[in-house]
Design a protein around this motif. Structure first.
Motif, PDB file in Angstrom:
ATOM      1  N   TRP A  37      17.473  -2.397   6.307  1.00  0.00           N
ATOM      2  CA  TRP A  37      16.054  -2.046   6.469  1.00  0.00           C
ATOM      3  C   TRP A  37      15.908  -0.549   6.806  1.00  0.00           C
ATOM      4  O   TRP A  37      16.827   0.075   7.319  1.00  0.00           O
ATOM      5  N   GLY A  38      14.724  -0.021   6.521  1.00  0.00           N
ATOM      6  CA  GLY A  38      14.444   1.378   6.851  1.00  0.00           C
ATOM      7  C   GLY A  38      13.904   1.519   8.268  1.00  0.00           C
ATOM      8  O   GLY A  38      13.384   0.554   8.842  1.00  0.00           O
ATOM      9  N   TYR A  39      14.031   2.734   8.810  1.00  0.00           N
ATOM     10  CA  TYR A  39      13.498   3.058  10.148  1.00  0.00           C
ATOM     11  C   TYR A  39      12.559   4.241  10.012  1.00  0.00           C
ATOM     12  O   TYR A  39      12.965   5.304   9.525  1.00  0.00           O
ATOM     13  N   TRP A  40      11.315   4.062  10.442  1.00  0.00           N
ATOM     14  CA  TRP A  40      10.334   5.153  10.459  1.00  0.00           C
ATOM     15  C   TRP A  40       9.963   5.444  11.910  1.00  0.00           C
ATOM     16  O   TRP A  40       9.416   4.565  12.593  1.00  0.00           O
ATOM     17  N   ALA A  41      10.233   6.685  12.382  1.00  0.00           N
ATOM     18  CA  ALA A  41       9.861   7.042  13.762  1.00  0.00           C
ATOM     19  C   ALA A  41       8.354   6.837  13.921  1.00  0.00           C
ATOM     20  O   ALA A  41       7.889   6.340  14.948  1.00  0.00           O
ATOM     21  N   ASP A  42       7.594   7.238  12.886  1.00  0.00           N
ATOM     22  CA  ASP A  42       6.146   7.012  12.890  1.00  0.00           C
ATOM     23  C   ASP A  42       5.833   6.065  11.716  1.00  0.00           C
ATOM     24  O   ASP A  42       5.718   6.517  10.569  1.00  0.00           O
ATOM     25  N   PRO A  43       5.703   4.777  11.989  1.00  0.00           N
ATOM     26  CA  PRO A  43       5.511   3.833  10.881  1.00  0.00           C
ATOM     27  C   PRO A  43       4.288   4.154  10.024  1.00  0.00           C
ATOM     28  O   PRO A  43       4.275   3.855   8.825  1.00  0.00           O
ATOM     29  N   ALA A  44       3.272   4.818  10.630  1.00  0.00           N
ATOM     30  CA  ALA A  44       2.051   5.142   9.859  1.00  0.00           C
ATOM     31  C   ALA A  44       2.348   6.177   8.778  1.00  0.00           C
ATOM     32  O   ALA A  44       1.545   6.367   7.854  1.00  0.00           O
ATOM     33  N   SER A  45       3.488   6.863   8.880  1.00  0.00           N
ATOM     34  CA  SER A  45       3.798   7.927   7.899  1.00  0.00           C
ATOM     35  C   SER A  45       4.518   7.361   6.658  1.00  0.00           C
ATOM     36  O   SER A  45       4.771   8.095   5.703  1.00  0.00           O
ATOM     37  N   ALA A  46       4.819   6.064   6.648  1.00  0.00           N
ATOM     38  CA  ALA A  46       5.588   5.486   5.524  1.00  0.00           C
ATOM     39  C   ALA A  46       4.812   5.641   4.218  1.00  0.00           C
ATOM     40  O   ALA A  46       3.594   5.426   4.180  1.00  0.00           O
ATOM     41  N   ARG A  47       5.535   6.017   3.139  1.00  0.00           N
ATOM     42  CA  ARG A  47       4.831   6.282   1.868  1.00  0.00           C
ATOM     43  C   ARG A  47       5.097   5.224   0.798  1.00  0.00           C
ATOM     44  O   ARG A  47       4.552   5.275  -0.288  1.00  0.00           O
ATOM     45  N   TYR A  48       5.971   4.263   1.073  1.00  0.00           N
ATOM     46  CA  TYR A  48       6.214   3.130   0.159  1.00  0.00           C
ATOM     47  C   TYR A  48       6.729   3.589  -1.206  1.00  0.00           C
ATOM     48  O   TYR A  48       6.401   3.010  -2.229  1.00  0.00           O
ATOM     49  N   GLU A  49       7.510   4.673  -1.191  1.00  0.00           N
ATOM     50  CA  GLU A  49       8.129   5.172  -2.425  1.00  0.00           C
ATOM     51  C   GLU A  49       9.642   5.117  -2.241  1.00  0.00           C
ATOM     52  O   GLU A  49      10.145   5.110  -1.131  1.00  0.00           O
ATOM     53  N   ASP A  50      10.354   5.155  -3.381  1.00  0.00           N
ATOM     54  CA  ASP A  50      11.808   4.971  -3.334  1.00  0.00           C
ATOM     55  C   ASP A  50      12.496   6.026  -2.452  1.00  0.00           C
ATOM     56  O   ASP A  50      13.337   5.697  -1.620  1.00  0.00           O
ATOM     57  N   GLU A  51      12.126   7.317  -2.654  1.00  0.00           N
ATOM     58  CA  GLU A  51      12.806   8.389  -1.888  1.00  0.00           C
ATOM     59  C   GLU A  51      12.525   8.227  -0.390  1.00  0.00           C
ATOM     60  O   GLU A  51      13.401   8.412   0.446  1.00  0.00           O
ATOM     61  N   ASP A  52      11.276   7.890  -0.072  1.00  0.00           N
ATOM     62  CA  ASP A  52      10.894   7.708   1.329  1.00  0.00           C
ATOM     63  C   ASP A  52      11.714   6.559   1.928  1.00  0.00           C
ATOM     64  O   ASP A  52      12.213   6.648   3.053  1.00  0.00           O
ATOM     65  N   TYR A  53      11.882   5.489   1.156  1.00  0.00           N
ATOM     66  CA  TYR A  53      12.666   4.346   1.659  1.00  0.00           C
ATOM     67  C   TYR A  53      14.131   4.752   1.874  1.00  0.00           C
ATOM     68  O   TYR A  53      14.743   4.415   2.899  1.00  0.00           O
ATOM     69  N   GLY A  54      14.692   5.492   0.895  1.00  0.00           N
ATOM     70  CA  GLY A  54      16.086   5.938   1.016  1.00  0.00           C
ATOM     71  C   GLY A  54      16.282   6.745   2.301  1.00  0.00           C
ATOM     72  O   GLY A  54      17.263   6.559   3.023  1.00  0.00           O
ATOM     73  N   ARG A  55      15.303   7.632   2.608  1.00  0.00           N
ATOM     74  CA  ARG A  55      15.390   8.438   3.843  1.00  0.00           C
ATOM     75  C   ARG A  55      15.298   7.542   5.080  1.00  0.00           C
ATOM     76  O   ARG A  55      16.008   7.729   6.057  1.00  0.00           O
ATOM     77  N   ALA A  56      14.411   6.543   5.008  1.00  0.00           N
ATOM     78  CA  ALA A  56      14.238   5.644   6.166  1.00  0.00           C
ATOM     79  C   ALA A  56      15.513   4.815   6.394  1.00  0.00           C
ATOM     80  O   ALA A  56      15.901   4.558   7.544  1.00  0.00           O
ATOM     81  N   ALA A  57      16.167   4.400   5.306  1.00  0.00           N
ATOM     82  CA  ALA A  57      17.414   3.635   5.440  1.00  0.00           C
ATOM     83  C   ALA A  57      18.489   4.523   6.086  1.00  0.00           C
ATOM     84  O   ALA A  57      19.248   4.084   6.955  1.00  0.00           O
ATOM     85  N   GLU A  58      18.528   5.796   5.665  1.00  0.00           N
ATOM     86  CA  GLU A  58      19.483   6.741   6.281  1.00  0.00           C
ATOM     87  C   GLU A  58      19.143   6.898   7.777  1.00  0.00           C
ATOM     88  O   GLU A  58      20.042   6.949   8.617  1.00  0.00           O
ATOM     89  N   GLN A  59      17.864   6.936   8.110  1.00  0.00           N
ATOM     90  CA  GLN A  59      17.464   7.135   9.509  1.00  0.00           C
ATOM     91  C   GLN A  59      17.906   5.959  10.378  1.00  0.00           C
ATOM     92  O   GLN A  59      18.310   6.153  11.524  1.00  0.00           O
TER      93      GLN A  59
END
Ligand SMILES: C[S@@+](CC[C@H](N)C(=O)[O-])C[C@H]1O[C@@H](n2cnc3c(N)ncnc32)[C@H](O)[C@@H]1O
Length: 280
Positions: free
Chosen positions: A33-55
């Motif tokens: 699963w991905g991790y977003w420090a600020d969940p409201a900033s999630a963009r629901y795009e592949d690159e954003d998800y890849g970054r969240a998974a790395e986080q």
């Protein structure tokens, strides 16, 4: 013994073979699963998800406290994403990834190229019967995999055995509220398991079970972090991925993830947690 070939990995490996760009970006390195420090900033795009998974990996690595010169084991290492991330950020690390599924290890070996001062090895084996001598590792990571293991007790005993004194085990898991346990017991029914694309799953370890596991194994419970709110956008991303039609055949698999996860996470019945344990 766990399912060696988990159905969702059959799906991911087939999509990666077909060069599905969305799957490559979102699940080609980390399968968690991905991790977003600020969940409201999630963009629901592949690159954003890849970054969240790395986080998510970064959060867990910070918790385990990696230092140069150490020996680290990543249990249930998937495609080697956590080791790839450590290899990019640290020197002088000796890293071993262990997985039950040789196909995943083949991909891990092809994508992780150890930097000059690092050593990387990928080994096939079962987390509950670790093929390593006593006191071999300073750190052990188990990212989003313990719920597949045949026994958390056996894994904890093995983790204690192969950790050096002062060593740390850090893991992520779905931790239920005790209120949710009866529903999980019903979910043990064999006919329900047949509908499940995720292989054997056990989400029954509450915080008090983890306290007991640590005590029995001889480990000290160090840190617990409930990060459910930070991972919730994962469900929205997968939904968006399905709508974009990355692969129609994925619908059933991903819809069952969504159905199971989002409502339970929002209601606090099944929490996503980072946990760490120290060997005295
Ligand atoms: C959700 S994936 C997580 C993969 C990886 N940790 C990551 O974060 O990308 C679960 C992993 O656990 C592995 N696994 C399941 N049972 C196992 C066992 N008994 N021993 C070792 N690995 C196991 C699976 O093959 C899979 O790679």
């Amino acid at each position: 013994m766990s399912d060696v070939r988990l159905p969702y990995f059959d799906f991911l490996l087939s999509q990666l073979d077909k060069k599905n760009a969305a799957v490559e970006t979102s699940f080609g390195r980390h399968v968690h699963w991905g991790y977003w420090a600020d969940p409201a900033s999630a963009r629901y795009e592949d690159e954003d998800y890849g970054r969240a998974a790395e986080q998510l990996t970064l959060e867990l690595c910070q918790m385990v406290g990696v230092k140069e010169g150490e020996k680290l084991l990543d249990v249930g290492c998937g495609f080697g994403g956590t080791i790839a991330s450590l290899n990019e950020r640290f020197d002088n690390l000796d890293m071993t990834g262990l997985n039950i599924d040789e196909r995943q290890l083949e991909r891990a070996r092809s994508i992780v190229v150890p930097r000059a001062s690092n050593r990387v090895e990928f080994v096939q084996g079962d987390a509950c019967k670790l093929p390593f001598p006593d006191a071999s590792f300073d750190r052990i990571l188990a990212v989003e995999c313990i719920f597949h293991f045949p026994s958390r007790d056996d894994f904890f005993r093995e983790a204690f055995r192969v950790l050096k004194p002062g060593g740390v085990l850090a893991l992520s898991d779905f931790v239920p509220s005790p209120l949710f346990l009866p529903a999980l017991w019903i979910g043990r029914a064999k006919w329900l398991k047949k509908l499940n694309d995720f292989g054997d799953l056990n989400f029954e370890a509450t915080f008090s079970v983890y306290e007991r596991l640590a005590r029995d194994a001889g480990l000290e419970f160090a840190v617990r972090r409930n990060i459910t709110r930070n991972i919730l956008p994962t469900y929205g991303y997968i939904e968006a991925m399905l709508k974009r039609g990355s692969d129609k055949g994925a619908g059933l698999i991903f819809k069952s993830i969504l159905a199971m996860g989002r409502g339970l996470g929002k209601s606090g019945l099944l929490n996503y947690c980072l946990l760490s344990f120290r060997k005295p």
